[in-house]
Design a protein around this motif. Structure first.
Motif, PDB file in Angstrom:
ATOM      1  N   LEU A 168       0.839  -1.164   0.020  1.00  0.00           N
ATOM      2  CA  LEU A 168       0.063   0.040   0.075  1.00  0.00           C
ATOM      3  C   LEU A 168       0.746   1.456  -0.010  1.00  0.00           C
ATOM      4  O   LEU A 168       1.909   1.552   0.641  1.00  0.00           O
ATOM      5  CB  LEU A 168      -1.058   0.072   1.237  1.00  0.00           C
ATOM      6  CG  LEU A 168      -1.528  -1.327   1.680  1.00  0.00           C
ATOM      7  CD1 LEU A 168      -2.681  -1.114   2.740  1.00  0.00           C
ATOM      8  CD2 LEU A 168      -2.370  -1.700   0.311  1.00  0.00           C
ATOM      9  N   SER A 169       0.581   2.203  -0.701  1.00  0.00           N
ATOM     10  CA  SER A 169       1.294   3.325  -0.884  1.00  0.00           C
ATOM     11  C   SER A 169       1.557   4.260   0.337  1.00  0.00           C
ATOM     12  O   SER A 169       2.612   4.532   0.752  1.00  0.00           O
ATOM     13  CB  SER A 169       0.715   4.431  -2.155  1.00  0.00           C
ATOM     14  OG  SER A 169      -0.548   4.893  -1.582  1.00  0.00           O
ATOM     15  N   CYS A 170       0.417   4.134   1.113  1.00  0.00           N
ATOM     16  CA  CYS A 170       0.429   5.064   2.302  1.00  0.00           C
ATOM     17  C   CYS A 170       1.246   4.066   3.514  1.00  0.00           C
ATOM     18  O   CYS A 170       1.746   4.890   4.366  1.00  0.00           O
ATOM     19  CB  CYS A 170      -0.981   4.980   3.156  1.00  0.00           C
ATOM     20  SG  CYS A 170      -1.768   3.416   3.477  1.00  0.00           S
ATOM     21  N   GLU A 171       1.611   3.100   3.317  1.00  0.00           N
ATOM     22  CA  GLU A 171       2.765   2.309   4.215  1.00  0.00           C
ATOM     23  C   GLU A 171       4.051   2.360   3.497  1.00  0.00           C
ATOM     24  O   GLU A 171       5.071   2.586   4.233  1.00  0.00           O
ATOM     25  CB  GLU A 171       2.004   1.063   4.445  1.00  0.00           C
ATOM     26  CG  GLU A 171       0.927   0.788   5.119  1.00  0.00           C
ATOM     27  CD  GLU A 171       0.376  -0.787   5.165  1.00  0.00           C
ATOM     28  OE1 GLU A 171      -0.476  -0.989   6.003  1.00  0.00           O
ATOM     29  OE2 GLU A 171       0.941  -1.496   4.493  1.00  0.00           O
ATOM     30  N   LEU A 172       4.074   2.275   2.272  1.00  0.00           N
ATOM     31  CA  LEU A 172       5.479   2.336   1.517  1.00  0.00           C
ATOM     32  C   LEU A 172       6.001   3.837   1.423  1.00  0.00           C
ATOM     33  O   LEU A 172       7.400   3.743   1.106  1.00  0.00           O
ATOM     34  CB  LEU A 172       5.478   1.550   0.138  1.00  0.00           C
ATOM     35  CG  LEU A 172       6.788   0.847  -0.352  1.00  0.00           C
ATOM     36  CD1 LEU A 172       7.628   0.130   0.842  1.00  0.00           C
ATOM     37  CD2 LEU A 172       6.377   0.376  -1.516  1.00  0.00           C
ATOM     38  N   GLY A 173       4.993   4.661   1.285  1.00  0.00           N
ATOM     39  CA  GLY A 173       5.651   5.857   0.911  1.00  0.00           C
ATOM     40  C   GLY A 173       5.757   6.347  -0.305  1.00  0.00           C
ATOM     41  O   GLY A 173       6.363   7.432  -0.614  1.00  0.00           O
ATOM     42  N   VAL A 174       5.396   5.577  -1.227  1.00  0.00           N
ATOM     43  CA  VAL A 174       5.645   5.927  -2.864  1.00  0.00           C
ATOM     44  C   VAL A 174       4.458   5.477  -3.483  1.00  0.00           C
ATOM     45  O   VAL A 174       3.548   4.423  -2.820  1.00  0.00           O
ATOM     46  CB  VAL A 174       6.896   5.300  -3.506  1.00  0.00           C
ATOM     47  CG1 VAL A 174       8.118   5.869  -2.710  1.00  0.00           C
ATOM     48  CG2 VAL A 174       6.661   3.723  -3.309  1.00  0.00           C
ATOM     49  N   GLU A 175       4.141   5.960  -4.465  1.00  0.00           N
ATOM     50  CA  GLU A 175       3.000   5.246  -5.451  1.00  0.00           C
ATOM     51  C   GLU A 175       3.318   4.782  -6.594  1.00  0.00           C
ATOM     52  O   GLU A 175       4.559   4.983  -7.151  1.00  0.00           O
ATOM     53  CB  GLU A 175       1.920   6.702  -5.739  1.00  0.00           C
ATOM     54  CG  GLU A 175       1.437   7.498  -4.560  1.00  0.00           C
ATOM     55  CD  GLU A 175       0.869   8.793  -4.794  1.00  0.00           C
ATOM     56  OE1 GLU A 175       1.451   9.504  -5.414  1.00  0.00           O
ATOM     57  OE2 GLU A 175      -0.355   8.952  -4.489  1.00  0.00           O
ATOM     58  N   LYS A 176       2.435   4.295  -7.350  1.00  0.00           N
ATOM     59  CA  LYS A 176       2.597   3.462  -8.476  1.00  0.00           C
ATOM     60  C   LYS A 176       2.712   4.794  -9.789  1.00  0.00           C
ATOM     61  O   LYS A 176       2.187   5.773  -9.294  1.00  0.00           O
ATOM     62  CB  LYS A 176       1.210   2.652  -9.049  1.00  0.00           C
ATOM     63  CG  LYS A 176       1.434   1.659  -8.363  1.00  0.00           C
ATOM     64  CD  LYS A 176       0.023   0.792  -8.627  1.00  0.00           C
ATOM     65  CE  LYS A 176      -1.183   1.105  -8.155  1.00  0.00           C
ATOM     66  NZ  LYS A 176      -2.540   0.136  -8.348  1.00  0.00           N
ATOM     67  N   PRO A 177       3.508   4.743 -10.648  1.00  0.00           N
ATOM     68  CA  PRO A 177       4.492   3.535 -11.157  1.00  0.00           C
ATOM     69  C   PRO A 177       5.702   3.304 -10.489  1.00  0.00           C
ATOM     70  O   PRO A 177       6.443   2.828 -11.139  1.00  0.00           O
ATOM     71  CB  PRO A 177       4.377   4.002 -12.585  1.00  0.00           C
ATOM     72  CG  PRO A 177       4.566   5.262 -12.631  1.00  0.00           C
ATOM     73  CD  PRO A 177       3.408   5.927 -11.616  1.00  0.00           C
ATOM     74  N   ASP A 178       5.965   3.875  -9.563  1.00  0.00           N
ATOM     75  CA  ASP A 178       7.485   3.630  -8.842  1.00  0.00           C
ATOM     76  C   ASP A 178       7.443   2.339  -8.789  1.00  0.00           C
ATOM     77  O   ASP A 178       6.832   1.415  -8.305  1.00  0.00           O
ATOM     78  CB  ASP A 178       7.451   4.610  -7.419  1.00  0.00           C
ATOM     79  CG  ASP A 178       8.612   4.230  -6.663  1.00  0.00           C
ATOM     80  OD1 ASP A 178       9.452   3.113  -6.711  1.00  0.00           O
ATOM     81  OD2 ASP A 178       9.189   5.566  -6.349  1.00  0.00           O
ATOM     82  N   PRO A 179       8.693   1.788  -9.328  1.00  0.00           N
ATOM     83  CA  PRO A 179       9.172   0.367  -9.357  1.00  0.00           C
ATOM     84  C   PRO A 179       9.076  -0.138  -8.085  1.00  0.00           C
ATOM     85  O   PRO A 179       8.864  -1.741  -7.966  1.00  0.00           O
ATOM     86  CB  PRO A 179      10.486   0.460  -9.994  1.00  0.00           C
ATOM     87  CG  PRO A 179      10.818   1.669 -10.748  1.00  0.00           C
ATOM     88  CD  PRO A 179       9.834   2.624  -9.981  1.00  0.00           C
TER      89      PRO A 179
END
Length: 238
Positions: A168-179
């Protein structure tokens, strides 16, 4: 010469991989919103806000107010990066709902009800396809740009156990399309990206999986209530 024609990629296959057959799909990554699940009807959500706040919330008029507020430049600007954290998402939603007269002052209640376990429901074919993949031994992950923990919705729908990892972006701190979104999922599932299929509805975001070596299958970007067409994923796997 290759540099003139090849797209930028986040991985580099070995010479052997270039010559070998494409590996069979061992894992499928799914987008969440409008791919596996959809939000309940806006009128239903607004009725729940009305019950929780004791306010009269006319659904049609409020839906129009929501659309007009979303078109405001300041509101649109506030949405950038909203899925990078829980706090960012709440701030973005507050900026939006504060411009809707009947939601002004009860923004947090509206946000909480937007995130309620039963506020997002699976498409009619979601559970069957996830179960079919599990029966075939195909690993499954969810890769989503989202501002809160969506596992709660899968738990309420009884399908959480069919998903092996949640990125999940909110947990990883990046959004798709970030590899990183895709490679994190593949690593968690212990699968080669070249043996992975990404399924979603956004060419720019979900299609970014091809940059790490995944294959991608894109659904029409349309709001549906009936089957989503996920059965095609099973057909692709053979």
């Amino acid at each position: 010469m290759r540099a003139l024609f090849d797209l930028t990629a986040a991985y580099e296959p070995t010479p052997e991989q270039r010559r070998d057959a494409v590996p069979p799909v061992e894992a499928v990554l799914f987008d969440f919103s409008n791919t596996l699940f959809h939000m309940v009807d806006t009128a239903d959500w607004l009725r729940s806000v009305g019950r929780a706040t004791g306010r009269e919330v006319p659904s049609e008029a409020t839906a129009d107010d929501l659309a007009m507020a979303a078109a405001r430049p300041d509101v649109a600007a506030a949405q950038h990066g909203r899925d990078l954290s829980d706090d960012a998402h709440r701030a973005a939603m507050r900026a939006w709902f504060a411009q809707v007269p009947v939601l002004h002052g009860v923004e947090d209640t509206a946000i909480d009800l937007l995130r309620a376990p039963d506020a997002w429901v699976p498409y009619p074919d979601t559970a069957d396809v996830l179960q079919a993949l599990a029966d075939r031994g195909v690993r499954v992950g969810v890769v989503s740009d989202i501002g809160w923990d969506i596992r709660v919705h899968a738990r309420a729908a009884g399908v959480e156990h069919l998903v092996g990892t949640w990125v999940l972006s909110c947990e990883l701190g990046v959004e798709k399309p970030d590899p990183t979104m895709f490679t994190t999922a593949c690593t968690a599932l212990d699968v080669d990206p070249r043996a992975t299929l990404m399924v979603g509805d956004n060419p720019a975001r979900d299609g970014g999986a091809v940059a790490v070596g995944c294959r991608a299958f894109l659904l029409p970007s349309e709001f549906r209530l009936g089957e989503r067409g996920l059965g095609a994923v099973l057909a692709l796997l053979g």
